[in-house]
Scaffold this motif. Structure first.
Motif, PDB file in Angstrom:
ATOM      1  N   PHE A  64       0.909  -1.180  -0.265  1.00 55.15           N
ATOM      2  CA  PHE A  64       0.151  -0.051   0.210  1.00 55.15           C
ATOM      3  C   PHE A  64       0.870   1.245  -0.041  1.00 55.15           C
ATOM      4  CE2 PHE A  64      -2.997   3.244   0.963  1.00 55.15           C
ATOM      5  CZ  PHE A  64      -4.267   2.769   0.819  1.00 55.15           C
ATOM      6  N   HIS A  65       0.710   2.083  -0.968  1.00 55.91           N
ATOM      7  CA  HIS A  65       1.607   3.456  -1.149  1.00 55.91           C
ATOM      8  C   HIS A  65       0.778   4.506  -0.332  1.00 55.91           C
ATOM      9  CE1 HIS A  65       4.334   6.164  -2.584  1.00 55.91           C
ATOM     10  NE2 HIS A  65       4.821   5.507  -3.501  1.00 55.91           N
ATOM     11  N   LEU A  66       1.534   4.886   0.623  1.00 55.32           N
ATOM     12  CA  LEU A  66       1.139   6.422   1.497  1.00 55.32           C
ATOM     13  C   LEU A  66       1.468   7.411   1.139  1.00 55.32           C
ATOM     14  CD1 LEU A  66       1.925   4.388   4.988  1.00 55.32           C
ATOM     15  CD2 LEU A  66      -0.274   4.771   3.917  1.00 55.32           C
ATOM     16  N   GLY A  67       2.045   7.585  -0.203  1.00 54.13           N
ATOM     17  CA  GLY A  67       2.305   8.824  -0.796  1.00 54.13           C
ATOM     18  C   GLY A  67       3.465   9.641   0.183  1.00 54.13           C
ATOM     19  N   LEU A 117       0.412   4.975  10.506  1.00 57.50           N
ATOM     20  CA  LEU A 117      -0.237   4.602   9.361  1.00 57.50           C
ATOM     21  C   LEU A 117       0.538   3.443   8.734  1.00 57.50           C
ATOM     22  CD1 LEU A 117      -1.196   7.650   7.575  1.00 57.50           C
ATOM     23  CD2 LEU A 117      -2.629   6.266   8.990  1.00 57.50           C
ATOM     24  N   ALA A 118       2.069   3.374   8.844  1.00 56.83           N
ATOM     25  CA  ALA A 118       2.570   2.247   8.310  1.00 56.83           C
ATOM     26  C   ALA A 118       2.201   0.971   9.118  1.00 56.83           C
ATOM     27  CB  ALA A 118       4.076   2.579   8.275  1.00 56.83           C
ATOM     28  N   PRO A 162       4.125  -1.241   3.567  1.00 53.72           N
ATOM     29  CA  PRO A 162       3.898   0.171   3.284  1.00 53.72           C
ATOM     30  C   PRO A 162       4.954   0.825   2.200  1.00 53.72           C
ATOM     31  CG  PRO A 162       4.654   0.179   5.512  1.00 53.72           C
ATOM     32  CD  PRO A 162       4.241  -1.178   5.107  1.00 53.72           C
ATOM     33  N   MET A 163       4.612   1.755   1.367  1.00 46.94           N
ATOM     34  CA  MET A 163       5.525   2.300   0.446  1.00 46.94           C
ATOM     35  C   MET A 163       5.232   3.948   0.783  1.00 46.94           C
ATOM     36  SD  MET A 163       4.730   0.319  -2.839  1.00 46.94           S
ATOM     37  CE  MET A 163       6.021  -0.248  -3.461  1.00 46.94           C
ATOM     38  N   ILE A 164       6.487   4.682   0.688  1.00 48.15           N
ATOM     39  CA  ILE A 164       6.532   6.036   0.519  1.00 48.15           C
ATOM     40  C   ILE A 164       7.246   6.659  -0.354  1.00 48.15           C
ATOM     41  CG2 ILE A 164       5.733   6.465   2.989  1.00 48.15           C
ATOM     42  CD1 ILE A 164       8.436   7.239   3.717  1.00 48.15           C
ATOM     43  N   LYS A 170      12.210   0.507   9.633  1.00 47.27           N
ATOM     44  CA  LYS A 170      13.070   0.279   8.605  1.00 47.27           C
ATOM     45  C   LYS A 170      12.274  -0.888   7.232  1.00 47.27           C
ATOM     46  CE  LYS A 170      16.508   2.679   9.029  1.00 47.27           C
ATOM     47  NZ  LYS A 170      16.113   3.392  10.454  1.00 47.27           N
ATOM     48  N   ASP A 171      10.990  -1.420   7.635  1.00 49.60           N
ATOM     49  CA  ASP A 171      10.210  -2.104   6.642  1.00 49.60           C
ATOM     50  C   ASP A 171       9.531  -1.240   5.724  1.00 49.60           C
ATOM     51  OD1 ASP A 171       8.661  -1.473   8.624  1.00 49.60           O
ATOM     52  OD2 ASP A 171       8.422  -3.411   9.427  1.00 49.60           O
ATOM     53  N   VAL A 172       9.604  -0.126   5.744  1.00 45.57           N
ATOM     54  CA  VAL A 172       9.022   1.018   4.859  1.00 45.57           C
ATOM     55  C   VAL A 172       9.613   1.179   3.581  1.00 45.57           C
ATOM     56  CG1 VAL A 172       8.081   3.148   4.292  1.00 45.57           C
ATOM     57  CG2 VAL A 172       7.709   2.527   6.713  1.00 45.57           C
ATOM     58  N   ILE A 173       9.097   0.736   2.587  1.00 46.65           N
ATOM     59  CA  ILE A 173       9.672   0.626   1.147  1.00 46.65           C
ATOM     60  C   ILE A 173       9.993   2.171   0.637  1.00 46.65           C
ATOM     61  CG2 ILE A 173       9.623   0.036  -1.235  1.00 46.65           C
ATOM     62  CD1 ILE A 173       7.905  -2.518   0.021  1.00 46.65           C
TER      63      ILE A 173
END
Ligand SMILES: [Zn+2]
Length: 494
Positions: free
Chosen positions: A287-290, A318-319, A329-331, A364-367
């Motif tokens: 899921f991309h959080l912008g 949110l992540a 999550p992606m940002i 650190k698991d946010v892409i």
């Protein structure tokens, strides 16, 4: 006459015999110059795959694509060697028939697309009576495992255009499409969170997700959870919510560009929107959080908390929520790099010293989706990408994200591969049309999949196949421009 020509290709769209290229590491393609074999109801396609679904998928799609001229498909051994990886495939075509080997349904799809793009109608008849394939051998696998396009569902973009973009991406062997709604998503939980009459309806999303699942491309939803909260391009000063529904002002910072991060209702609303959209997309793995291009928090409540703490708490919350739903999550990256930091001179960096601390504090698991557009020199080709190295060293999975900097795409993909990065995301923004669309898709496909070949016909052939799959009947859904002559041109310019 029958000299073999060795060609490296991603999409194997080298219809013209005689082209000679150096073989890439990932693909070998050998074509007998000028020789073709029948590809029709008399042809048997032998499919070797541990997954029974592969031969069934190929047979059902041949029926869809070729009707009563479809080749016969049967499982069996082929003797073909495969390169490493789940998506690898190998194929041969000669007078004895077609052989396809793969390890998964994904490999079966990519092989089928390659052969479909190469097939031409038999010569000498009024209408198509079976097809021909070049006599060939191909062994192919992707350069990068995560290969995405990022698509913007603007109010001005027709839903048919989004479907065309998704289908075309799959034919060019992208396996993910990130969809950014731009105020067009029909939320039922929060019907105020969109422009009137949104075309990205829940039924349309389900339909597109199902299409993607069939053709091998997973759709990933995006919500801009920090800046870009207006769901409209900043240069238009439009706001999808506040222009028509001023009562929702407390959810946004004054002016409306950022969400108000100190308002607990903001977290509630965004979590509910994330849950609704994630479920509507069939609970995909990302899921991309912008989170790009945010301004400073300015409301009297937000300024009471240090910005670094406020932003980190908001994104982390949110992540964690995305992760609780089983997704990653992606940002976007730019707020994690401070303006004025000399290390990032010449690279996109939109943060300040507060938001830059996110590179140390964020989980650190946010892409991290590092968008580098070679501003200042869109023709740039470079081999080093220090911002991507920075995020990798910090422990983040990092994706390289180009736009119209076509020459940078291949070296960027190579660099991501070299550092063990996460993947490649081709952003398209408001240029999903015309020559830019062709060059973005084609250059990015070749970079992410790993080919060295660029062939002018591949986009055109594939886009026409997309039209056939959609059974388009409208002039607007052909070609890469809506009109050959813009409406009003005769009046204004004659
Ligand atoms: Zn605020």
């Amino acid at each position: 006459m029958n000299a073999k020509t060795k060609i490296a290709t991603c999409c194997a769209l080298i219809a013209a015999a005689g082209m000679v290229r150096a073989a890439a590491q990932y693909q070998t393609f050998t074509q007998e110059k000028g020789k073709y074999a029948a590809f029709d109801a008399s042809t048997t396609v032998t499919v070797e795959c541990p997954d029974e679904a592969a031969a069934k998928w190929i047979a059902s799609h041949y029926a869809e694509w070729y009707g009563d001229q479809a080749p016969k498909v049967k499982p069996g051994s082929t003797g073909l060697a495969l390169q490493e990886g789940d998506e690898a495939y190998a194929a041969t075509v000669d007078d004895s028939g077609v052989k396809v080997a793969c390890r998964t349904l994904a490999g079966a799809r990519w092989a089928s697309y390659t052969l479909r793009q190469l097939a031409i109608a038999k010569r000498g008849t009024f209408k198509t009576e079976g097809r021909l394939l070049p006599v060939l051998r191909i062994s192919d696998r992707p350069h990068l495992a995560f290969r995405a396009v990022h698509l913007c569902w603007f109010p001005e973009v027709r839903p048919q255009q989004i479907e065309r973009a998704i289908r075309l991406a799959a034919l060019l062997k992208f396996n993910y499409a990130i969809i950014e709604p731009w105020g067009m998503y029909e939320s039922r939980k929060h019907p105020w969170w969109h422009w009137p009459n949104p075309t990205m309806t829940q039924a349309e999303v389900r339909r597109l997700v199902a299409i993607g699942k069939d053709i091998g491309i997973t759709l990933i939803p995006q919500i801009n959870c920090y800046g870009h909260a207006s769901s409209a391009r900043g240069c238009t000063i439009k706001h999808a919510m506040l222009d028509l529904q001023p009562e929702y002002e407390p959810l946004f910072e004054p002016g409306g560009w950022n969400w108000c991060l100190s308002n607990p209702e903001t977290q509630r609303v965004l979590r509910e929107l994330i849950a609704e959209m994630h479920e509507n997309f069939g609970n995909p793995p990302y899921f991309h959080l912008g989170c790009d291009e945010a301004g400073a928090q300015t409301c009297p409540e937000c300024v009471k908390t240090p910005n670094s703490v406020l932003v980190c708490r908001h994104i982390t919350g949110l992540a964690e929520f995305v992760k609780s739903r089983g997704a990653r999550p992606m940002i976007w990256h730019d707020m994690l790099l401070a303006r004025g930091d000399p290390r990032w001179k010449g690279f996109v960096h939109c943060g300040n010293k507060d938001t830059a601390t996110l590179a140390d504090t964020l989980t650190k698991d946010v892409i991290i989706c590092d968008w580098q557009y070679s501003y200042g020199n869109m023709k740039e080709a470079r081999s080093d990408w220090p911002t991507m190295a920075y995020f990798k060293e910090k422990g983040f999975p990092v994706a390289g994200c180009p736009w119209r900097n076509y020459n940078a795409m291949k070296p960027m993909a190579d660099y991501i591969s070299k550092i063990g990065g996460f993947g490649f995301i081709e952003t398209t923004w408001h240029h999903l049309r015309g020559k830019a669309w062709e060059r973005m898709y084609q250059s990015a496909a070749h970079a992410a999949w790993g080919s060295v070949v660029s062939h002018g016909a591949s986009f055109q052939i594939s886009l026409r196949l997309v039209g056939h799959d959609m059974k388009v009947a409208d002039y607007l859904d052909t070609g890469y421009l809506n009109y050959q002559v813009p409406p009003g041109w005769w009046v204004d310019n004659d």
